[in-house]
Enzyme design. Structure first.
Site, short mmCIF file in Angstrom:
data_model
loop_
_atom_site.label_atom_id
_atom_site.label_comp_id
_atom_site.label_asym_id
_atom_site.label_seq_id
_atom_site.Cartn_x
_atom_site.Cartn_y
_atom_site.Cartn_z
N HIS A 71 45.88 51.79 11.60
CA HIS A 71 46.69 51.56 12.80
C HIS A 71 48.10 52.13 12.61
O HIS A 71 49.04 51.39 12.33
CB HIS A 71 46.74 50.05 13.08
N GLY A 128 53.53 43.57 19.82
CA GLY A 128 54.44 42.65 19.16
C GLY A 128 55.50 42.10 20.11
O GLY A 128 55.98 42.82 20.98
N CYS A 166 47.16 44.71 21.82
CA CYS A 166 48.23 43.71 21.87
C CYS A 166 49.53 44.38 21.45
O CYS A 166 49.54 45.46 20.87
CB CYS A 166 47.89 42.52 20.98
N CYS A 185 53.08 48.54 19.59
CA CYS A 185 51.75 49.10 19.27
C CYS A 185 51.09 49.85 20.43
O CYS A 185 50.09 50.53 20.23
CB CYS A 185 50.82 47.99 18.78
#
Length: 455
Positions: A392, A426, A424, A137
């Site tokens: 997103h 993954g 954040c 991300c």
């Protein structure tokens, strides 16, 4: 005592005529700026060596599989923002040293080829290289950071950091053949957890309530709706001329997409409270308090400050620092709480020196936790909404945030000097970057008030 005397010496050197300064004092007066209570922020003497952003654009962000870009190919998403950077700055595209595109879901070789094709559509010559980068991300922000680092290292003077994701065309997939070693290594096993379960883990471990999460979602939509209605996003969104296909008839309709289509202005806690948990029977994460699955692209034009000045280009922002850190994969959403302090310290600042934050709202649980953990003023964070409202598109979010942050800082002017972007990642990481408003200069009138030590 020594700190106070040193500050007095710096002040006196600023007041001296240039002709009376010694070689040592001249170097000091050109490089020192007290920007925080600790006066830790220093401008290096190589002022023209700063890496600056001169333009940052994005497409609208649309709902995957049912939004405005459901029938738009990924390369047709990226090309318009790349083209806008060149056309709006009147830059010769052959001067770009590299294009780096953050992207997550598509197979690497396929997406790399699509990005190369998009560069040709946008008018870049064959001599300009392009590559992709994938740090989940944070990929879009990583692309910007990679270009900034390359400029700083002297590899080239001008580069583009971009991000692209079509979650219509490419879906999140799980590892098909899992290594049996994960039965021995618990944290390796936790890397395989669905992101929604990590959100539930954050909520449970750190006591983030369903009510807090739903309120954060309502606030995201409220702020995004207000920003969109007032035209704030117009400075960053590039219209995309594309098509939508009627699923019943197969007929194609030409459209121009220039507005984010995931914002729901009427979102309220009463309606959100009716939604069932999406990942766990007794959980608190729902479709209403998590980020939307989306399509979109963004691009950022960076160059050495001296190059921008030679070309007469306005400076939108200055790239100050970047940090990526690891966290427990089971609660990967806490990444911003770990990454932001590292990036801020690297920039020579303290948290209180930061005027605006863009923290990706992957899930309301982790967004609420990180904001509370760092003690952030809600009026400084995601002032124009976040991913819960906007969406997103994984690889594009970081690049999108750069444009959103810097355009908002420009609107606020002298009262807004430093901004932070974070998200954040993954499998258990966090990334953050610090930016400075572009028209700031290191004059005494622009420095933050410093506490005076008792003599």
């Amino acid at each position: 005592m020594e700190k106070a005397l040193n500050r007095q010496r710096v002040l006196l050197q600023h007041l001296q005529p240039t002709s009376l300064q010694t070689h040592e004092s001249a170097a000091l007066s050109a490089s020192i700026c007290a920007a925080g209570d600790s006066a830790a922020y220093h401008r290096t003497a190589a002022f023209g060596d700063d890496v600056v952003i001169v333009a940052a654009y994005r497409t609208a962000i649309c709902k995957a599989r049912r939004g405005g870009f459901k029938d738009t190919l990924p390369d047709d998403l990226l090309a318009p923002v790349l083209k806008a950077l060149i056309e709006n700055t009147k830059l010769n595209p052959s001067e770009v040293g590299d294009i780096v595109v953050g992207t997550v879901l598509a197979p690497g070789s396929q997406r790399a080829t699509e990005c190369r094709m998009a560069a040709f559509y946008a008018g870049f010559p064959e001599t300009v290289p392009i590559r992709t980068v994938n740090r989940q991300c944070s990929s879009g922000l990583q692309a910007v950071a990679d270009v900034a680092a390359s400029i700083k290292a002297g590899f080239y003077d001008i580069g583009i950091g971009a991000g692209l994701e079509s979650m219509t065309m490419d879906q999140i997939d799980r590892i098909h053949k899992v290594n049996p070693k994960v039965d021995v290594f618990a944290q390796a096993r936790d890397c395989l957890l669905p992101m929604g379960i990590t959100s539930e883990n954050v909520a449970q471990r750190y006591g983030v309530t369903r009510q807090e999460q739903d309120y954060a979602a309502v606030e995201s939509h409220r702020r995004a709706a207000a920003a969109s209605a007032s035209g704030k996003f117009k400075d960053e969104i590039i219209p995309v001329y594309t098509k939508v296909v009627d699923p019943k008839t197969g007929g194609e309709k030409p459209v121009t997409i220039s507005v984010d289509d995931g914002i729901r202005p009427n979102t309220n806690t009463t309606d959100l409270a009716k939604l069932k948990p999406a990942f766990k029977k007794d959980g608190t994460t729902t479709a209403g308090n998590a980020s939307q699955v989306s399509d979109g692209a963004g691009a950022v034009l960076l160059m050495r400050r001296s190059t921008a000045m030679q070309k007469g280009l306005p400076i939108l922002g200055v790239f100050r620092s970047f940090a990526a850190v690891g966290v427990d994969p089971a609660v990967m959403g806490v990444g911003p709480a770990a990454a932001i302090p590292v990036a801020v310290k690297s920039a020579g600042l303290e948290l209180d020196d930061v005027d605006l934050f863009e923290i990706n709202e992957a899930f309301a649980s982790q967004y609420v936790y990180c904001s509370k953990k760092l003690g952030l003023d809600p009026e400084k964070v995601n002032v124009n909404g976040g991913a819960i409202a906007l969406g997103h598109p994984l690889g594009a979010t970081g690049a999108r945030c750069v444009g959103t942050l810097l355009h908002e800082m420009k609107r606020r002017g002298r009262d807004c000097r430093f901004g932070v972007i974070s998200m954040c990642i993954g499998s258990g990481m966090g990334a953050a970057a610090v930016f400075e408003r572009g028209d700031c200069v290191d004059e005494l009138c622009n420095a933050r008030a410093a506490k005076i030590d008792n003599l």
